[in-house]
Write a protein that holds these residues in place. Structure first.
Motif, PDB file in Angstrom:
ATOM      1  N   TRP A 140      -8.754   4.835   3.682  1.00  0.00           N
ATOM      2  CA  TRP A 140      -8.827   3.382   3.469  1.00  0.00           C
ATOM      3  C   TRP A 140     -10.123   3.058   2.725  1.00  0.00           C
ATOM      4  CZ3 TRP A 140      -5.085  -0.011   3.805  1.00  0.00           C
ATOM      5  CH2 TRP A 140      -5.381  -1.384   3.809  1.00  0.00           C
ATOM      6  N   LYS A 141     -10.038   2.023   1.877  1.00  0.00           N
ATOM      7  CA  LYS A 141     -11.218   1.618   1.105  1.00  0.00           C
ATOM      8  C   LYS A 141     -12.005   0.588   1.904  1.00  0.00           C
ATOM      9  CE  LYS A 141     -10.655   0.995  -3.276  1.00  0.00           C
ATOM     10  NZ  LYS A 141     -10.281   0.381  -4.593  1.00  0.00           N
ATOM     11  N   TRP A 186       0.806  -1.224   0.000  1.00  0.00           N
ATOM     12  CA  TRP A 186       0.000   0.000   0.000  1.00  0.00           C
ATOM     13  C   TRP A 186       0.843   1.281   0.000  1.00  0.00           C
ATOM     14  CZ3 TRP A 186      -1.234  -4.395   2.771  1.00  0.00           C
ATOM     15  CH2 TRP A 186      -2.422  -5.033   2.383  1.00  0.00           C
ATOM     16  N   GLU A 187       2.128   1.140  -0.312  1.00  0.00           N
ATOM     17  CA  GLU A 187       3.000   2.319  -0.292  1.00  0.00           C
ATOM     18  C   GLU A 187       2.525   3.388  -1.261  1.00  0.00           C
ATOM     19  OE1 GLU A 187       7.723   3.561  -0.800  1.00  0.00           O
ATOM     20  OE2 GLU A 187       7.104   1.458  -1.045  1.00  0.00           O
ATOM     21  N   ASP A 188       2.067   2.975  -2.435  1.00  0.00           N
ATOM     22  CA  ASP A 188       1.632   3.948  -3.438  1.00  0.00           C
ATOM     23  C   ASP A 188       0.138   4.226  -3.365  1.00  0.00           C
ATOM     24  OD1 ASP A 188       4.214   4.144  -4.479  1.00  0.00           O
ATOM     25  OD2 ASP A 188       3.919   2.373  -5.742  1.00  0.00           O
ATOM     26  N   ILE A 189      -0.657   3.207  -2.994  1.00  0.00           N
ATOM     27  CA  ILE A 189      -2.117   3.364  -2.987  1.00  0.00           C
ATOM     28  C   ILE A 189      -2.585   4.169  -1.778  1.00  0.00           C
ATOM     29  CG2 ILE A 189      -4.326   2.136  -3.102  1.00  0.00           C
ATOM     30  CD1 ILE A 189      -2.746  -0.315  -4.081  1.00  0.00           C
ATOM     31  N   PHE A 190      -2.100   3.774  -0.594  1.00  0.00           N
ATOM     32  CA  PHE A 190      -2.466   4.450   0.660  1.00  0.00           C
ATOM     33  C   PHE A 190      -1.182   4.807   1.423  1.00  0.00           C
ATOM     34  CE2 PHE A 190      -6.082   1.463  -0.076  1.00  0.00           C
ATOM     35  CZ  PHE A 190      -7.034   2.431  -0.400  1.00  0.00           C
ATOM     36  N   PRO A 191      -0.506   5.861   0.973  1.00  0.00           N
ATOM     37  CA  PRO A 191       0.807   6.208   1.539  1.00  0.00           C
ATOM     38  C   PRO A 191       0.777   6.572   3.030  1.00  0.00           C
ATOM     39  CG  PRO A 191       0.019   7.969   0.108  1.00  0.00           C
ATOM     40  CD  PRO A 191      -0.900   6.815  -0.086  1.00  0.00           C
ATOM     41  N   ASP A 192      -0.371   7.071   3.524  1.00  0.00           N
ATOM     42  CA  ASP A 192      -0.428   7.484   4.934  1.00  0.00           C
ATOM     43  C   ASP A 192      -0.298   6.289   5.882  1.00  0.00           C
ATOM     44  OD1 ASP A 192      -0.701  10.170   4.305  1.00  0.00           O
ATOM     45  OD2 ASP A 192      -2.892  10.095   4.270  1.00  0.00           O
TER      46      ASP A 192
END
Length: 525
Positions: free
Chosen positions: A217-218, A188-194
């Motif tokens: 988050w999805k 998830w480094e690129d999708i959800f960086p937080d």
């Protein structure tokens, strides 16, 4: 007979015939027959009184002064506490406050953050204990363990949960979502960086440091929603040297409605707090959760019924208020939540149920007073600051600084007078119930809390569990006796001279009117 003859002759003679010398002789005669007997009478009276009674009258007067001073201070404290109790009572009966508890309103997202943090720390501790008790278990053993999975994956609120990741390879080995389980956080480094950054922070910290924050988050419906997570370090490892961190998270919008509903009430509570200048105002719901504080202290959102704070000072106060069901005063008592001595005035809050015709307990309100509140009230103004005045509770804890102990240390103290004060306190309520009790003198000579002889007095403060004591040492007492003796002697001399002069002049004019003759010539004739 000569005196009567003089009296008869005096009416026939005239005052104008007296010379200046004769007038002086007459005045001296009057002075001698009045002043000398009065002097002998007053002197002998003082001598006899002093031998029979000594300092007893002054001693009684000083003890009475101590009683009056203790009573005036106790009344002042009583009035101040009554004012705070009225405020607590007003708030506990207000519809607005009851609405906060009835609707489970949460005014601040900080409450949510605290609850998530506490959940994370609680599960972290449970996992540590499990691993310490099972040093033989490997990562594979933990994955197969139903008991460990129940500890690692728990529900948080309505939509939140806990999860456990590896500090070694960054993989989520324990997660409720099968689409996330056994995957690396780097996914998830690129999708959800937080969330990636929050996990990366704890994994790469050395030594391990907790991390927390908000992230997108999805959800299961594919909608991006804001979440909050708190990661805690787990200070234990498996047999094959795997170490872990625990995360607890929830969707923030789960609480958005209650935050919105409570915003106006929050303003009203803050206005009340600022007007009355209390140190803090605390609301605790029926489950023991702290749902509002003026100061937004670090205890906001914590649970007093479970977790690490269920044995805290505030937790004990919460349980006592629930059982006593009345307005109470606590402290100053040391709080392990704020690392200071606190004074709380508390009241339970009830909501009337029309269906059951009962008052249901829904929460507690507590007003926290400033630490120097009592110190200011018992400021020593007796004997120009000499002596000592202090407050003590039933447990023997002094609530204000002591003269013979360092102010930064707390001590449990006891003395005969402290015990008598609380017995007197207890007797008051017995008498209210119609029972006869022994009369307890409110002052006397006794040994204080360091076994030193003192002259002192006590007074209890109703509905507070407190006693106030005023004491002076023997040396201070003798100094006061000396002052009173000097003042009394001066008063005696003053009134003696004044009285003597009045008598002398009164007799002088009596002689002037009745005799008006030359006394010396009259006696010779």
């Amino acid at each position: 007979m000569k005196i009567f003859q003089l009296f008869a002759l005096s009416k026939a003679l005239h005052y104008e015939n007296f010379s200046w010398e004769e007038k002086k002789m007459k005045f001296l005669f009057v002075f001698l027959i009045t002043f000398l007997p009065l002097s002998l009478f007053v002197g002998s009276s003082i001598f006899i009184y002093d031998n029979f009674y000594g300092n007893k009258p002054f001693e009684n007067q000083i003890l009475k002064d101590l009683e009056n001073f203790a009573n005036s201070k106790a009344n002042l404290i009583q009035e101040e506490f009554n004012g705070v109790k009225e405020d607590v009572s007003f708030l506990s009966n207000s519809k607005e406050i009851k609405n906060i508890f009835n609707q489970d309103l949460i005014y601040d997202v900080n409450v949510v953050k605290t609850q998530i943090r506490l959940n994370s720390q609680r599960v972290s501790k449970n996992i540590e204990e499990f691993l310490i008790l099972h040093p033989e278990m490997t990562l594979e053993d933990l994955l197969k363990s139903e008991e460990f999975n129940k500890i690692a994956i728990q529900q948080v609120g309505e939509t939140g949960y806990t999860y456990v990741g590896s500090m070694v390879d960054g993989i989520f080995y324990f997660h409720p979502d099968v689409n996330v389980r056994l995957k690396s956080y780097n996914t998830w480094e690129d999708i959800f960086p937080d969330i990636w950054r929050l996990i990366d922070d704890i994994i790469k910290s050395s030594p391990c440091q907790d991390s927390e924050g908000f992230y997108d988050w999805k959800d299961i419906n594919g909608v991006i929603r804001k979440k909050y997570t708190y990661h805690s370090c787990i200070n234990a490892k498996t047999k094959d040297n795997y170490t872990f961190y625990i995360g607890a998270s929830t969707y923030i919008d789960e609480y958005s409605e209650t935050v919105r509903l409570a915003s106006e009430l929050d303003k009203e509570l803050r206005n009340f707090q600022e007007v009355h200048d209390y140190d803090d105002l605390i609301l605790i719901n029926k489950n023991g959760d702290i749902i509002w504080t003026f100061k937004k202290e670090n205890y906001l959102g914590i649970s007093l019924n479970k977790g690490v704070y269920n044995s805290s000072t505030l937790s004990k106060i919460y349980n006592k208020v629930k059982s006593d069901l009345g307005i109470s005063v606590f402290g100053p008592i040391y709080s392990d939540l704020t690392n200071e001595n606190i004074i709380l005035v508390t009241s339970p809050i009830f909501n009337y149920d029309n269906q059951t015709n009962k008052n249901n307990f829904i929460g507690i309100i507590a007003i926290k007073l400033k630490n120097d509140y009592l110190i200011h009230l018992v400021e020593n103004t007796y004997l120009d600051g000499s002596g000592e005045i202090y407050l003590v509770n039933r447990e023997g804890e002094h609530l204000t600084p002591l003269k013979y102990f360092p102010s930064e240390q707390r001590h449990d103290i006891n003395s005969e007078r402290i015990n008598l004060c609380f017995q007197d306190y207890y007797n008051y309520y017995l008498k209210q119930g119609g029972k006869s009790t022994e009369v307890i003198k409110k002052s006397g000579i006794y040994k204080n809390y360091i076994d030193k002889p003192v002259f002192g007095a006590h007074q209890y403060i109703l509905e507070s569990g407190l006693c106030l004591l005023v004491e002076i040492s023997e040396k201070e007492f003798l100094t006061e006796i000396s002052k009173k003796t000097d003042n009394s002697f001066k008063e005696i001399i003053f009134y003696f001279i004044l009285f003597s002069l009045i008598i002398i002049f009164f007799l002088f004019f009596i002689f002037e009117y009745f005799f008006k003759i030359n006394l010396i010539e009259g006696v010779e004739k």
